[in-house]
Design a protein around this motif. Sequence first.
Motif, PDB file in Angstrom:
ATOM      1  N   PHE A  26      -1.670  15.974  14.927  1.00 24.22           N
ATOM      2  CA  PHE A  26      -1.040  16.664  13.719  1.00 24.22           C
ATOM      3  C   PHE A  26      -1.190  15.574  12.537  1.00 24.22           C
ATOM      4  O   PHE A  26      -1.553  15.679  11.383  1.00 24.22           O
ATOM      5  N   LEU A  27      -0.271  14.363  12.856  1.00 24.25           N
ATOM      6  CA  LEU A  27      -0.237  13.626  11.617  1.00 24.25           C
ATOM      7  C   LEU A  27      -1.342  12.956  11.116  1.00 24.25           C
ATOM      8  O   LEU A  27      -1.863  12.791   9.846  1.00 24.25           O
ATOM      9  N   GLU A  28      -2.407  12.594  12.308  1.00 24.34           N
ATOM     10  CA  GLU A  28      -3.785  11.934  11.932  1.00 24.34           C
ATOM     11  C   GLU A  28      -4.493  12.877  11.050  1.00 24.34           C
ATOM     12  O   GLU A  28      -4.985  12.509   9.868  1.00 24.34           O
ATOM     13  N   HIS A  29      -4.370  14.218  11.442  1.00 27.55           N
ATOM     14  CA  HIS A  29      -5.213  15.057  10.438  1.00 27.55           C
ATOM     15  C   HIS A  29      -4.614  15.417   9.168  1.00 27.55           C
ATOM     16  O   HIS A  29      -5.212  15.196   8.345  1.00 27.55           O
ATOM     17  N   GLU A  30      -2.982  15.483   9.142  1.00 25.32           N
ATOM     18  CA  GLU A  30      -2.498  15.308   7.855  1.00 25.32           C
ATOM     19  C   GLU A  30      -2.662  14.364   6.927  1.00 25.32           C
ATOM     20  O   GLU A  30      -2.528  14.440   5.559  1.00 25.32           O
ATOM     21  N   LEU A  31      -2.816  13.302   7.526  1.00 21.47           N
ATOM     22  CA  LEU A  31      -3.024  11.911   6.818  1.00 21.47           C
ATOM     23  C   LEU A  31      -4.008  11.899   5.973  1.00 21.47           C
ATOM     24  O   LEU A  31      -4.089  11.289   4.933  1.00 21.47           O
ATOM     25  N   ARG A  32      -5.129  12.696   6.565  1.00 21.34           N
ATOM     26  CA  ARG A  32      -6.188  12.540   5.828  1.00 21.34           C
ATOM     27  C   ARG A  32      -6.504  13.042   4.400  1.00 21.34           C
ATOM     28  O   ARG A  32      -7.203  12.399   3.626  1.00 21.34           O
ATOM     29  N   GLY A  33      -5.619  14.050   3.998  1.00 20.53           N
ATOM     30  CA  GLY A  33      -5.616  14.388   2.744  1.00 20.53           C
ATOM     31  C   GLY A  33      -4.424  13.861   1.848  1.00 20.53           C
ATOM     32  O   GLY A  33      -4.150  14.241   0.708  1.00 20.53           O
ATOM     33  N   ALA A  34      -3.557  13.054   2.664  1.00 18.60           N
ATOM     34  CA  ALA A  34      -2.207  12.815   1.917  1.00 18.60           C
ATOM     35  C   ALA A  34      -2.436  11.884   0.456  1.00 18.60           C
ATOM     36  O   ALA A  34      -1.600  12.200  -0.229  1.00 18.60           O
ATOM     37  N   LEU A  35      -3.246  11.037   0.786  1.00 14.04           N
ATOM     38  CA  LEU A  35      -3.698  10.231  -0.331  1.00 14.04           C
ATOM     39  C   LEU A  35      -3.965  11.001  -1.635  1.00 14.04           C
ATOM     40  O   LEU A  35      -3.488  10.914  -2.688  1.00 14.04           O
ATOM     41  N   GLN A  36      -4.972  11.987  -1.512  1.00 17.12           N
ATOM     42  CA  GLN A  36      -5.462  12.849  -2.594  1.00 17.12           C
ATOM     43  C   GLN A  36      -4.440  13.779  -3.157  1.00 17.12           C
ATOM     44  O   GLN A  36      -4.317  14.136  -4.104  1.00 17.12           O
ATOM     45  N   ARG A  37      -3.593  14.057  -1.953  1.00 19.98           N
ATOM     46  CA  ARG A  37      -2.487  15.219  -2.358  1.00 19.98           C
ATOM     47  C   ARG A  37      -1.153  14.615  -3.125  1.00 19.98           C
ATOM     48  O   ARG A  37      -0.028  15.109  -3.387  1.00 19.98           O
ATOM     49  N   GLY A  38      -1.303  13.154  -3.218  1.00 18.68           N
ATOM     50  CA  GLY A  38      -0.327  12.524  -3.719  1.00 18.68           C
ATOM     51  C   GLY A  38       1.036  12.500  -2.899  1.00 18.68           C
ATOM     52  O   GLY A  38       2.248  12.623  -3.437  1.00 18.68           O
ATOM     53  N   GLU A  39       1.040  12.336  -1.738  1.00 22.09           N
ATOM     54  CA  GLU A  39       2.097  12.293  -0.672  1.00 22.09           C
ATOM     55  C   GLU A  39       2.772  11.224  -0.468  1.00 22.09           C
ATOM     56  O   GLU A  39       3.848  10.813  -0.132  1.00 22.09           O
ATOM     57  N   PHE A  40       2.192  10.006  -1.134  1.00 24.53           N
ATOM     58  CA  PHE A  40       2.733   8.766  -0.743  1.00 24.53           C
ATOM     59  C   PHE A  40       3.420   8.200  -1.944  1.00 24.53           C
ATOM     60  O   PHE A  40       3.067   8.339  -3.088  1.00 24.53           O
ATOM     61  N   HIS A  41       4.525   7.216  -1.714  1.00 24.41           N
ATOM     62  CA  HIS A  41       5.378   6.655  -2.617  1.00 24.41           C
ATOM     63  C   HIS A  41       5.605   5.426  -2.219  1.00 24.41           C
ATOM     64  O   HIS A  41       5.467   5.258  -0.883  1.00 24.41           O
ATOM     65  N   LEU A  42       6.259   4.463  -3.128  1.00 20.08           N
ATOM     66  CA  LEU A  42       6.672   3.141  -2.450  1.00 20.08           C
ATOM     67  C   LEU A  42       8.393   3.179  -2.593  1.00 20.08           C
ATOM     68  O   LEU A  42       8.649   3.617  -3.594  1.00 20.08           O
ATOM     69  N   ALA A  43       8.962   2.451  -1.681  1.00 23.69           N
ATOM     70  CA  ALA A  43      10.283   1.929  -1.848  1.00 23.69           C
ATOM     71  C   ALA A  43      10.130   0.568  -1.970  1.00 23.69           C
ATOM     72  O   ALA A  43       9.413  -0.161  -1.393  1.00 23.69           O
ATOM     73  N   TYR A  44      11.133  -0.008  -2.756  1.00 26.89           N
ATOM     74  CA  TYR A  44      11.305  -1.456  -2.813  1.00 26.89           C
ATOM     75  C   TYR A  44      12.452  -2.083  -2.274  1.00 26.89           C
ATOM     76  O   TYR A  44      13.660  -1.450  -2.715  1.00 26.89           O
ATOM     77  N   SER A  89      -7.897   2.347   3.216  1.00 23.25           N
ATOM     78  CA  SER A  89      -7.598   3.118   1.815  1.00 23.25           C
ATOM     79  C   SER A  89      -6.364   3.421   1.579  1.00 23.25           C
ATOM     80  O   SER A  89      -5.988   2.935   0.224  1.00 23.25           O
ATOM     81  N   ILE A  90      -5.286   3.561   2.368  1.00 22.74           N
ATOM     82  CA  ILE A  90      -3.957   3.593   2.256  1.00 22.74           C
ATOM     83  C   ILE A  90      -3.447   2.410   1.855  1.00 22.74           C
ATOM     84  O   ILE A  90      -2.781   2.339   0.773  1.00 22.74           O
ATOM     85  N   GLY A  91      -3.675   1.278   2.555  1.00 22.56           N
ATOM     86  CA  GLY A  91      -3.261  -0.044   2.119  1.00 22.56           C
ATOM     87  C   GLY A  91      -3.635  -0.390   0.665  1.00 22.56           C
ATOM     88  O   GLY A  91      -3.184  -1.158  -0.124  1.00 22.56           O
ATOM     89  N   GLU A  92      -4.888   0.069   0.347  1.00 24.89           N
ATOM     90  CA  GLU A  92      -5.398  -0.219  -0.946  1.00 24.89           C
ATOM     91  C   GLU A  92      -4.563   0.315  -2.097  1.00 24.89           C
ATOM     92  O   GLU A  92      -4.351  -0.186  -3.261  1.00 24.89           O
ATOM     93  N   TRP A  93      -4.070   1.456  -1.934  1.00 29.67           N
ATOM     94  CA  TRP A  93      -3.515   2.516  -2.582  1.00 29.67           C
ATOM     95  C   TRP A  93      -2.070   1.489  -2.718  1.00 29.67           C
ATOM     96  O   TRP A  93      -1.532   1.482  -4.077  1.00 29.67           O
ATOM     97  N   VAL A  94      -1.628   0.914  -1.743  1.00 32.12           N
ATOM     98  CA  VAL A  94      -0.346   0.314  -1.812  1.00 32.12           C
ATOM     99  C   VAL A  94      -0.259  -0.817  -2.542  1.00 32.12           C
ATOM    100  O   VAL A  94       0.740  -1.021  -3.495  1.00 32.12           O
ATOM    101  N   LEU A  95      -1.220  -1.597  -2.230  1.00 32.80           N
ATOM    102  CA  LEU A  95      -1.586  -3.068  -3.089  1.00 32.80           C
ATOM    103  C   LEU A  95      -1.399  -2.486  -4.508  1.00 32.80           C
ATOM    104  O   LEU A  95      -0.778  -3.413  -5.435  1.00 32.80           O
TER     105      LEU A  95
END
Length: 288
Positions: A26-44, A89-95
């Motif tokens: 389920f997570l693998e499937h949900e992760l596919r669109g997470a970047l486009q949907r803006g579901e990631f953020h960073l904590a420092y 792709s996620i790692g590139e967004w993070v960087l």
Amino acid sequence: AAKFDGKGRFRFFDYEMDTRARRRLFLEHELRGALQRGEFHLAYQPIFSLATGRICGCEALLRWRHPRLGLIDTQECISVAEDSGQIESIGEWVLNAAIRDAAGWPDSVRLSVNLSLAQFINPALCDTILTSLSEHGLPATRLELELTESIFLRDTTDTEGHLRALRAAGIRIALDDFGTGYSSLAYLRSLPLDRIKIDRAFVQAITTHPETAAIVRAIIAIAKALDMDTCAEGVEGGAQLTVLRAEGCDTVQGFALAEPMAPAALAAFLTGNITVPALVAASRSAAE
Ligand code: C2E
Ligand code: MG
Ligand code: MG
Ligand code: MG
């Protein structure tokens, strides 16, 4: 539990394993669109110099907020991303996001970014990073990449080449979670590294387990001899700080000092010149 498999045969069925496997799918499937949907953020999470008590860096940590499940455990998210080919792709967004944020920090605060093996072995990595650095105006010397001992599992000539290219560009390399993986002193000797991050499993036992304290002391001595600096991860108490200071550890990171925070909270932390009570107490006890 046992159940019929439909063909009249009796089969044992592990519900817990089934639930875990289903969640992963389920997570693998949900992760596919997470970047486009803006579901990631960073904590420092701030990193402090033990000598000055000042913040000298921040580690970017990925956060995924799923619309229904809420915040997903980062370790689980990264592991699913790695296994399903989504980490690049996620790692590139993070960087990119982290470099953009760090460009607004004081010059004395370095940015640390975690890299997965798949990112590290990508021949385009160095160029991608350099492009992002120049786009956002962050000097390469302000960036540190955190790699784990998993890079040692690969062909070492390759690994060494990648490390040298990054360092030639001015980027620093830290070895994360040191002591938990396939640590080998031979690798430490031959690979160009700037920093060793001592895993929190060691840091947290430093005051209660003399053998662990001896290992930490040895790690710090080896790092010094090889001209690398040390960072103790997962510092949760003032007593740990006192020991780490006495052992000559360079930098510290942990809940006792500062928890991972949102970019806005970090900005306030950086401009407010906020002092950390645990660090003040540790330097006071060192002066006594
Ligand atoms: P890490 O790089 O070793 O990061 C430190 C982890 O320890 C973070 O967990 C942090 O929140 C947690 N931590 C910090 N201080 C303390 C403390 O005092 N006590 C305890 N118990 N924990 C502390 P987090 O954010 O859940 O990240 C877990 C791991 O996920 C990271 O471990 C790193 O390996 C990986 N990770 C996080 N962000 C990224 C990313 O952008 N890319 C990649 N490839 N991996 C990432
Ligand atoms: Mg790290
Ligand atoms: Mg770590
Ligand atoms: Mg880790």
